[in-house]
Scaffold this motif. Structure first.
Motif, PDB file in Angstrom:
ATOM      1  N   UNK A 136      -3.036   1.809  -3.952  1.00 48.79           N
ATOM      2  CA  UNK A 136      -3.875   0.645  -4.199  1.00 48.79           C
ATOM      3  C   UNK A 136      -5.353   1.011  -4.120  1.00 48.79           C
ATOM      4  N   UNK A 137      -6.135   0.448  -5.030  1.00 45.46           N
ATOM      5  CA  UNK A 137      -7.577   0.685  -4.998  1.00 45.46           C
ATOM      6  C   UNK A 137      -8.215  -0.201  -3.925  1.00 45.46           C
ATOM      7  N   UNK A 138      -9.401   0.194  -3.479  1.00 44.25           N
ATOM      8  CA  UNK A 138     -10.119  -0.608  -2.492  1.00 44.25           C
ATOM      9  C   UNK A 138     -10.566  -1.924  -3.128  1.00 44.25           C
ATOM     10  N   UNK A 143       0.811  -1.214   0.000  1.00 44.43           N
ATOM     11  CA  UNK A 143       0.000   0.000   0.000  1.00 44.43           C
ATOM     12  C   UNK A 143       0.851   1.273   0.000  1.00 44.43           C
ATOM     13  N   UNK A 144       2.186   1.144   0.155  1.00 42.28           N
ATOM     14  CA  UNK A 144       3.061   2.319   0.209  1.00 42.28           C
ATOM     15  C   UNK A 144       2.958   3.111  -1.090  1.00 42.28           C
ATOM     16  N   UNK A 145       2.984   4.442  -0.997  1.00 39.90           N
ATOM     17  CA  UNK A 145       3.017   5.232  -2.229  1.00 39.90           C
ATOM     18  C   UNK A 145       4.243   4.854  -3.068  1.00 39.90           C
ATOM     19  N   UNK A 146       4.117   4.926  -4.361  1.00 41.26           N
ATOM     20  CA  UNK A 146       5.246   4.603  -5.230  1.00 41.26           C
ATOM     21  C   UNK A 146       5.115   5.371  -6.526  1.00 41.26           C
ATOM     22  N   UNK A 147       6.245   5.508  -7.209  1.00 45.70           N
ATOM     23  CA  UNK A 147       6.243   6.245  -8.470  1.00 45.70           C
ATOM     24  C   UNK A 147       5.603   5.445  -9.595  1.00 45.70           C
TER      25      UNK A 147
END
Ligand code: ZN
Length: 148
Positions: free
Chosen positions: A106-108, A97-101
């Motif tokens: 992630x969607x629900x 779920x970590x932000x990434x480039x």
């Protein structure tokens, strides 16, 4: 035809519950040699035959508008039963779920299940679990269904 290109494998934070070694792997999915998806996979030696996945779908151009349209879907692959099960998860259930480039967050689970290409996401996830040699090696070393 779906093919995989295996990317980085590394040891990550041990299991939060018991400290067992935990690994993560990533790779690239091609459909007839065209970029199709990216996958992220994580597993702990204390959880036999249980893989936490994220599948990121394209578009795979590198413009920002295209990146914003990518979807990251979380799935649990549970191979503790005779018929392998894939279950879409919520971001709070996922290590990915970590932000990434690479993509937006992630969607629900609810949004993922309503995506028009969710069947293709399941198809890709099946290939990842069956065809990635690192995951295959892990599954082969685990006793069938012995979760404790
Ligand atoms: Zn554990």
């Amino acid at each position: 035809m779906i093919t995989l290109e295996e990317g980085e494998l590394r040891a990550t934070e041990p299991c939060e519950e018991c400290g067992a070694p935990t690994f993560s792997a990533r790779g690239f999915v091609y459909e007839n040699d065209d970029a199709h998806a990216v996958y992220l996979a994580s597993w702990s030696e204390c959880k036999p035959r249980f893989i936490k996945l994220a599948i990121i779908t394209g578009p795979w151009g590198d413009d920002d508008a295209g990146i914003a349209r990518r979807k990251r879907i979380g799935l649990d692959a549970d191979y503790t039963t005779d018929s392998p099960g894939l279950r879409v998860t919520d971001p709070s259930e996922s290590p990915w779920d970590e932000p990434s480039s690479l993509s937006p967050p992630m969607v629900s689970r609810q949004e993922a299940l309503s995506l028009p290409d969710i069947d293709e996401v399941f198809h890709i996830a099946d290939h990842v679990v069956l065809d990635d040699s690192r995951i295959a090696a892990f599954l082969q070393t685990q006793p069938d269904g012995e979760t404790d």
